[in-house]
Design an enzyme around this catalytic site. Structure first.
Site, PDB file in Angstrom:
ATOM      1  N   THR A  97       0.864  -1.183   0.000  1.00 48.43           N
ATOM      2  CA  THR A  97       0.000   0.000   0.000  1.00 48.43           C
ATOM      3  C   THR A  97       0.899   1.231   0.000  1.00 48.43           C
ATOM      4  O   THR A  97       1.967   1.199   0.608  1.00 48.43           O
ATOM      5  CB  THR A  97      -0.837  -0.021   1.296  1.00 48.43           C
ATOM      6  OG1 THR A  97      -1.737  -1.107   1.236  1.00 48.43           O
ATOM      7  CG2 THR A  97      -1.621   1.259   1.493  1.00 48.43           C
ATOM      8  N   GLY A 101     -10.903  -2.685   2.618  1.00 48.03           N
ATOM      9  CA  GLY A 101     -10.045  -2.712   3.805  1.00 48.03           C
ATOM     10  C   GLY A 101     -10.030  -1.383   4.534  1.00 48.03           C
ATOM     11  O   GLY A 101     -10.999  -0.618   4.522  1.00 48.03           O
ATOM     12  N   ASP A 102      -8.908  -1.101   5.140  1.00 45.47           N
ATOM     13  CA  ASP A 102      -8.741   0.111   5.964  1.00 45.47           C
ATOM     14  C   ASP A 102      -8.594   1.385   5.138  1.00 45.47           C
ATOM     15  O   ASP A 102      -8.864   2.486   5.616  1.00 45.47           O
ATOM     16  CB  ASP A 102      -7.477  -0.025   6.817  1.00 45.47           C
ATOM     17  CG  ASP A 102      -6.228  -0.181   5.934  1.00 45.47           C
ATOM     18  OD1 ASP A 102      -6.196  -1.113   5.102  1.00 45.47           O
ATOM     19  OD2 ASP A 102      -5.303   0.645   6.047  1.00 45.47           O
ATOM     20  N   GLY A 136      -0.677  -2.197   5.731  1.00 45.28           N
ATOM     21  CA  GLY A 136      -0.634  -3.514   6.347  1.00 45.28           C
ATOM     22  C   GLY A 136      -1.936  -4.249   6.118  1.00 45.28           C
ATOM     23  O   GLY A 136      -2.653  -3.964   5.163  1.00 45.28           O
ATOM     24  N   GLY A 191      -5.470  -4.748   6.247  1.00 43.49           N
ATOM     25  CA  GLY A 191      -6.518  -3.748   6.446  1.00 43.49           C
ATOM     26  C   GLY A 191      -7.474  -4.077   7.567  1.00 43.49           C
ATOM     27  O   GLY A 191      -7.900  -3.194   8.320  1.00 43.49           O
TER      28      GLY A 191
HETATM   29  N1  GLY Z   1      -3.920  -1.971   3.893  1.00 48.27           N
HETATM   30  C1  GLY Z   1      -4.375  -2.370   2.635  1.00 48.27           C
HETATM   31  C2  GLY Z   1      -5.495  -3.297   2.656  1.00 48.27           C
HETATM   32  O1  GLY Z   1      -5.577  -4.151   3.525  1.00 48.27           O
HETATM   33  O2  GLY Z   1      -6.345  -3.223   1.791  1.00 48.27           O
END
Ligand code: GLY
Length: 324
Positions: free
Chosen positions: A183, A213-214, A235, A237
């Site tokens: 990411t 995700g996050d 990381g 998410g």
């Molecule tokens: N941090 C990226 C994801 O998990 O989508």
């Protein structure tokens, strides 16, 4: 003394010990170049412009898991998320599950500036992107990615990779499944003391279609508030979202901790509550201090502060990352 403008970018937290020296070097060169170019934008424009530009360049590079370099879902599609936040106004823009556009971060910014919403997902986000004048990009799925998909998929089918169980079990039993967690993100502070944060991702290999995700969730993958600072995470998410990692980091800064202390504390909470090998974070505080922490083997990162001759670049914890 005034605030020294700085841009701090990351190209993801993950298991870079598995990467070849050539692949690591390619990332170091890109991080250096992108820090230099986005610092110019920081000086001539604003923190918000600089973080968007830094993330856009990383999306365009094809070397990180965002934009052109995004990994594939279980049904061989690209589904990207991105988010951006202006610490001066607390304005937020984010996009989720978008497939056919190379620069989700710039679409997120347009959503922030030109709609009444903060997050738009899927087909509607794509329609809106076209309305804003973004051109669809059909080059996101490449032969190279399909070959890599086959390897990851075959290993999963053979039981060499445990997946579609709970995320923690995946991380604990098969950490190399997440070896492509690059990411990308950026935080910046300009000479007016305005902070901003941005983040963009393709998620991770074999994620379920529709999974978000996050990254597009405010407070999880990104957060910025002039009264505290700005943070950008990378990381797993699901782990990051459970502890709202970026907001937690900013709240530590709001309560008087430096950016470095805030990053360390936030990652310590994440590790204790969710587990090791889950994420990394970078931050800038409202005084212009910077920080980072990760519980993964490495985190691609680069920082350029006014007065430096060139950016500092590092991936592993043992590498020097000295800026003054
Ligand atoms: N941090 C990226 C994801 O998990 O989508």
């Amino acid at each position: 003394m005034g605030i020294k403008p700085l841009i701090f970018i990351h190209g993801g937290a993950g298991n870079y010990r598995l990467f070849s020296e050539e692949a690591l070097q390619r990332r170091r060169v890109l991080l250096n170049e992108i820090a230099v170019k986005s610092f110019e934008v920081l000086i001539s424009k604003s923190a918000l412009d600089a973080v968007e530009y830094a993330v856009k360049l990383m999306e365009d590079s094809g070397a990180f898991n965002a934009g052109l370099g995004s990994v594939l879902t279980l049904n061989k599609r690209v589904e990207m998320d991105a988010g951006i936040m202006d610490g001066k106004t607390l304005n937020v823009g984010a996009v989720a599950c978008i497939s056919n556009f190379g620069n989700p971060i710039s679409i997120a910014r347009r959503i922030m500036e030109e709609t009444d919403h903060i997050l738009i997902a899927g087909v509607s986000a794509e329609r809106l992107a076209e309305f804003f004048g973004f051109k669809p990009d059909s080059s996101l799925i490449t032969e190279e990615k399909l070959e890599r998909f086959k390897k990851v998929y075959d290993a999963w089918i053979k039981g060499e990779r445990k997946r579609m169980l709970k995320i923690r079990e995946i991380v604990m039993s098969s950490p190399d499944l997440f070896n492509f967690l690059d990411t990308v993100g950026a935080v910046a502070i300009d000479s007016d003391g305005n902070v901003a944060s941005a983040v963009s991702t393709g998620g991770y290999w074999l994620k379920l279609p529709g999974r978000i995700g996050d990254v597009p969730l405010v407070g999880c993958g990104f957060y910025a508030d002039n009264e505290a600072g700005a943070a950008s995470a990378s990381g797993v998410g699901e782990a990051i979202a459970k502890v709202t990692l970026s907001k937690m980091c900013c709240d530590f800064m709001r309560n008087g901790f430096s950016a470095q202390e805030a990053c360390e504390k936030a990652i310590a909470v994440l590790t204790r509550r969710i587990g090791d090998n889950t994420a990394g974070i970078i931050a800038v505080d409202k005084t212009g201090g910077y920080g980072f922490a990760f519980n993964t083997a490495g985190m691609c990162r680069s920082i350029f502060i006014e007065g430096m001759e060139k950016p500092a670049v590092a991936i592993f914890p043992e590498e020097p990352f000295i800026v003054d």
